[in-house]
Design a protein around this motif. Structure first.
Motif: not given
Length: 101
Positions: A25-30, A52-55, A61-63, A78-83
């Protein structure tokens, strides 16, 4: 370790029934999130995460960032999810996910 397309397909099938266990979320990758992902990968080998939308990061990028931080492979986004997948070194041989050749 680079995954083949058959191995990715196998892991996508296994991840299909999983619920996301990490939410970015908002805190991103801590540090805490990276440590949680690392521990989960060691215990389960395959995890599903949700952005989450707040990210400020996109799911791709997160994955990529989380995969680099945990030395794992991105199976799919896929969409907002990743594996993510990483072979466990502590699990018993019979409990490990056996990838196709």
């Amino acid at each position: 370790m680079e995954l083949t397309s058959k191995q990715r397909a196998q892991l996508r099938g296994l991840a299909n029934s999983l619920d996301p266990i990490l939410h970015i979320g908002k805190g991103d990758l801590g540090e805490n999130l990276i440590r949680q992902a690392d521990d989960a990968l060691e215990a389960r080998e395959i995890i599903k995460c949700r952005v989450l939308e707040t990210s400020e990061l996109s799911p791709k990028e997160a994955a990529d960032a989380l995969a680099r931080a945990t030395r794992s492979e991105v199976v799919q986004v896929i969409g907002t999810k990743f594996v993510l997948y990483r072979q466990s070194h502590k699990k018993d041989r019979k409990e490990k996910i056996v990838l196709v050749k």
